[in-house]
Design a protein around this motif. Sequence first.
Motif, PDB file in Angstrom:
ATOM      1  N   PHE A 244       0.875  -1.183   0.000  1.00 34.43           N
ATOM      2  CA  PHE A 244       0.000   0.000   0.000  1.00 34.43           C
ATOM      3  C   PHE A 244       0.906   1.225   0.000  1.00 34.43           C
ATOM      4  O   PHE A 244       1.629   1.474   0.960  1.00 34.43           O
ATOM      5  N   LEU A 245       0.882   1.965  -1.088  1.00 30.33           N
ATOM      6  CA  LEU A 245       1.771   3.121  -1.253  1.00 30.33           C
ATOM      7  C   LEU A 245       0.926   4.383  -1.412  1.00 30.33           C
ATOM      8  O   LEU A 245       0.067   4.448  -2.295  1.00 30.33           O
ATOM      9  N   GLN A 246       1.173   5.381  -0.546  1.00 29.15           N
ATOM     10  CA  GLN A 246       0.401   6.620  -0.601  1.00 29.15           C
ATOM     11  C   GLN A 246       1.205   7.761  -1.205  1.00 29.15           C
ATOM     12  O   GLN A 246       2.357   8.010  -0.822  1.00 29.15           O
ATOM     13  N   GLN A 247       0.577   8.455  -2.130  1.00 26.53           N
ATOM     14  CA  GLN A 247       1.225   9.591  -2.784  1.00 26.53           C
ATOM     15  C   GLN A 247       1.620  10.667  -1.769  1.00 26.53           C
ATOM     16  O   GLN A 247       2.611  11.377  -1.962  1.00 26.53           O
ATOM     17  N   ASP A 248       0.869  10.773  -0.666  1.00 29.46           N
ATOM     18  CA  ASP A 248       1.150  11.779   0.370  1.00 29.46           C
ATOM     19  C   ASP A 248       2.572  11.687   0.915  1.00 29.46           C
ATOM     20  O   ASP A 248       3.115  12.679   1.400  1.00 29.46           O
ATOM     21  N   ALA A 249       3.159  10.496   0.867  1.00 25.96           N
ATOM     22  CA  ALA A 249       4.523  10.329   1.383  1.00 25.96           C
ATOM     23  C   ALA A 249       5.533  11.085   0.528  1.00 25.96           C
ATOM     24  O   ALA A 249       6.663  11.326   0.969  1.00 25.96           O
ATOM     25  N   TYR A 250       5.123  11.469  -0.664  1.00 21.69           N
ATOM     26  CA  TYR A 250       6.057  12.049  -1.637  1.00 21.69           C
ATOM     27  C   TYR A 250       5.939  13.565  -1.761  1.00 21.69           C
ATOM     28  O   TYR A 250       6.364  14.142  -2.765  1.00 21.69           O
ATOM     29  N   TYR A 251       5.373  14.221  -0.730  1.00 17.51           N
ATOM     30  CA  TYR A 251       5.452  15.680  -0.710  1.00 17.51           C
ATOM     31  C   TYR A 251       6.922  16.084  -0.680  1.00 17.51           C
ATOM     32  O   TYR A 251       7.752  15.411  -0.073  1.00 17.51           O
ATOM     33  N   ARG A 252       7.234  17.177  -1.345  1.00 13.17           N
ATOM     34  CA  ARG A 252       8.632  17.608  -1.469  1.00 13.17           C
ATOM     35  C   ARG A 252       9.264  17.952  -0.121  1.00 13.17           C
ATOM     36  O   ARG A 252       8.590  18.459   0.781  1.00 13.17           O
ATOM     37  N   ASP A 253      10.549  17.689  -0.020  1.00 13.42           N
ATOM     38  CA  ASP A 253      11.312  18.113   1.151  1.00 13.42           C
ATOM     39  C   ASP A 253      11.402  19.640   1.142  1.00 13.42           C
ATOM     40  O   ASP A 253      11.699  20.249   0.111  1.00 13.42           O
ATOM     41  N   GLN A 254      11.135  20.264   2.293  1.00 12.90           N
ATOM     42  CA  GLN A 254      11.181  21.729   2.371  1.00 12.90           C
ATOM     43  C   GLN A 254      12.091  22.208   3.486  1.00 12.90           C
ATOM     44  O   GLN A 254      11.954  23.325   3.970  1.00 12.90           O
ATOM     45  N   SER A 255      13.025  21.342   3.887  1.00 11.38           N
ATOM     46  CA  SER A 255      13.881  21.674   5.024  1.00 11.38           C
ATOM     47  C   SER A 255      14.779  22.888   4.763  1.00 11.38           C
ATOM     48  O   SER A 255      15.305  23.485   5.695  1.00 11.38           O
TER      49      SER A 255
ATOM     50  N   LEU B  84       9.228  -0.999  -7.859  1.00 15.72           N
ATOM     51  CA  LEU B  84       8.343  -2.053  -7.359  1.00 15.72           C
ATOM     52  C   LEU B  84       7.859  -2.948  -8.502  1.00 15.72           C
ATOM     53  O   LEU B  84       7.722  -4.158  -8.333  1.00 15.72           O
ATOM     54  N   LEU B  85       7.620  -2.348  -9.658  1.00 10.45           N
ATOM     55  CA  LEU B  85       7.183  -3.129 -10.817  1.00 10.45           C
ATOM     56  C   LEU B  85       8.278  -4.066 -11.312  1.00 10.45           C
ATOM     57  O   LEU B  85       7.998  -5.081 -11.946  1.00 10.45           O
ATOM     58  N   ARG B  86       9.524  -3.719 -10.998  1.00 10.87           N
ATOM     59  CA  ARG B  86      10.664  -4.597 -11.341  1.00 10.87           C
ATOM     60  C   ARG B  86      10.983  -5.547 -10.182  1.00 10.87           C
ATOM     61  O   ARG B  86      12.050  -6.167 -10.156  1.00 10.87           O
ATOM     62  N   HIS B  87      10.067  -5.613  -9.210  1.00  9.51           N
ATOM     63  CA  HIS B  87      10.227  -6.479  -8.031  1.00  9.51           C
ATOM     64  C   HIS B  87      11.451  -6.099  -7.197  1.00  9.51           C
ATOM     65  O   HIS B  87      12.150  -6.959  -6.669  1.00  9.51           O
ATOM     66  N   GLN B  88      11.676  -4.790  -7.084  1.00  9.38           N
ATOM     67  CA  GLN B  88      12.775  -4.284  -6.247  1.00  9.38           C
ATOM     68  C   GLN B  88      12.197  -3.506  -5.064  1.00  9.38           C
ATOM     69  O   GLN B  88      11.151  -2.876  -5.177  1.00  9.38           O
ATOM     70  N   SER B  89      12.903  -3.556  -3.925  1.00  6.91           N
ATOM     71  CA  SER B  89      12.474  -2.805  -2.744  1.00  6.91           C
ATOM     72  C   SER B  89      12.692  -1.305  -2.949  1.00  6.91           C
ATOM     73  O   SER B  89      13.529  -0.897  -3.752  1.00  6.91           O
ATOM     74  N   ILE B  90      11.930  -0.498  -2.191  1.00  5.24           N
ATOM     75  CA  ILE B  90      12.113   0.955  -2.218  1.00  5.24           C
ATOM     76  C   ILE B  90      12.262   1.478  -0.799  1.00  5.24           C
ATOM     77  O   ILE B  90      11.870   0.818   0.162  1.00  5.24           O
ATOM     78  N   ASN B  91      12.810   2.696  -0.671  1.00  3.20           N
ATOM     79  CA  ASN B  91      12.853   3.411   0.595  1.00  3.20           C
ATOM     80  C   ASN B  91      11.838   4.545   0.513  1.00  3.20           C
ATOM     81  O   ASN B  91      12.116   5.606  -0.054  1.00  3.20           O
ATOM     82  N   LYS B  92      10.654   4.283   1.046  1.00  5.83           N
ATOM     83  CA  LYS B  92       9.562   5.259   0.960  1.00  5.83           C
ATOM     84  C   LYS B  92       9.815   6.418   1.921  1.00  5.83           C
ATOM     85  O   LYS B  92      10.121   6.203   3.094  1.00  5.83           O
ATOM     86  N   PRO B  93       9.677   7.663   1.451  1.00 10.32           N
ATOM     87  CA  PRO B  93       9.842   8.810   2.352  1.00 10.32           C
ATOM     88  C   PRO B  93       8.740   8.861   3.402  1.00 10.32           C
ATOM     89  O   PRO B  93       7.685   8.251   3.239  1.00 10.32           O
ATOM     90  N   VAL B  94       8.998   9.617   4.468  1.00 11.30           N
ATOM     91  CA  VAL B  94       8.002   9.851   5.515  1.00 11.30           C
ATOM     92  C   VAL B  94       7.844  11.359   5.650  1.00 11.30           C
ATOM     93  O   VAL B  94       8.838  12.081   5.786  1.00 11.30           O
ATOM     94  N   TYR B  95       6.592  11.832   5.608  1.00  4.90           N
ATOM     95  CA  TYR B  95       6.366  13.282   5.678  1.00  4.90           C
ATOM     96  C   TYR B  95       5.914  13.684   7.071  1.00  4.90           C
ATOM     97  O   TYR B  95       5.074  13.032   7.683  1.00  4.90           O
ATOM     98  N   ASP B  96       6.496  14.775   7.583  1.00  4.79           N
ATOM     99  CA  ASP B  96       6.163  15.305   8.904  1.00  4.79           C
ATOM    100  C   ASP B  96       5.214  16.489   8.707  1.00  4.79           C
ATOM    101  O   ASP B  96       5.639  17.583   8.334  1.00  4.79           O
ATOM    102  N   TYR B  97       3.927  16.269   8.959  1.00  6.10           N
ATOM    103  CA  TYR B  97       2.921  17.308   8.692  1.00  6.10           C
ATOM    104  C   TYR B  97       3.000  18.470   9.677  1.00  6.10           C
ATOM    105  O   TYR B  97       2.634  19.594   9.345  1.00  6.10           O
TER     106      TYR B  97
END
Length: 209
Positions: free
Chosen positions: A36-47, A77-90
Amino acid sequence: MGQKPLVIGVTGGSGSGKTTVSRELVARIADYLPVFLQQDAYYRDQSDKPFAERIKTNYDHPDSFETDLFVADLQRLLRHQSINKPVYDYEQHTRSSEVITVAPSDVIIVDGVLLFNDSRVRDLLDLKVYVDTDDDIRFLRRLERDIEERGRTVHGVIEQYLQTVKPMYHQFVEPTKRYANIIVPEGGKNKVAIDMIANQILAMLKKFD
């Protein structure tokens, strides 16, 4: 199972119930161990921006997402490879320093408010679901969620809704309804529609068996 994982995309306005629908689908096809992958995790970094500037972010505009990374991770993921999903701090309005490793699966369910907006994402989706819920209901759900889960004030949520959420919905989200294979009225409460979609997914998966 075939070589290419099955990808299900679920979209709709903020507070439409798309995440409820997505989680219900994940539960119904749990035997396939879906990602389960949520687009919300991919908000841009604004640090690199001061906090006063970050809080003005228009989260409902396509530019607020790092879509290149989202597409790249989906392709991995479509190539059956793992990813490092970002985490967003709201609360800090920027990306967290942590990531979550996501292993590949034969089924990927993705959701997001602007999921059908970019043709690169749409082209990766085997089944496109649009959750269509009344504006007033969506606003009330968003108000409750942002206060309880994201540390926002009532005034802040209302101001954000009127200034960006509502106009962006009509400009960028609602027009993508035409790309949907299935439209679900009333979001997560529509158990009949969710059952139908789950059965459709299972039928699609069995074709690959």
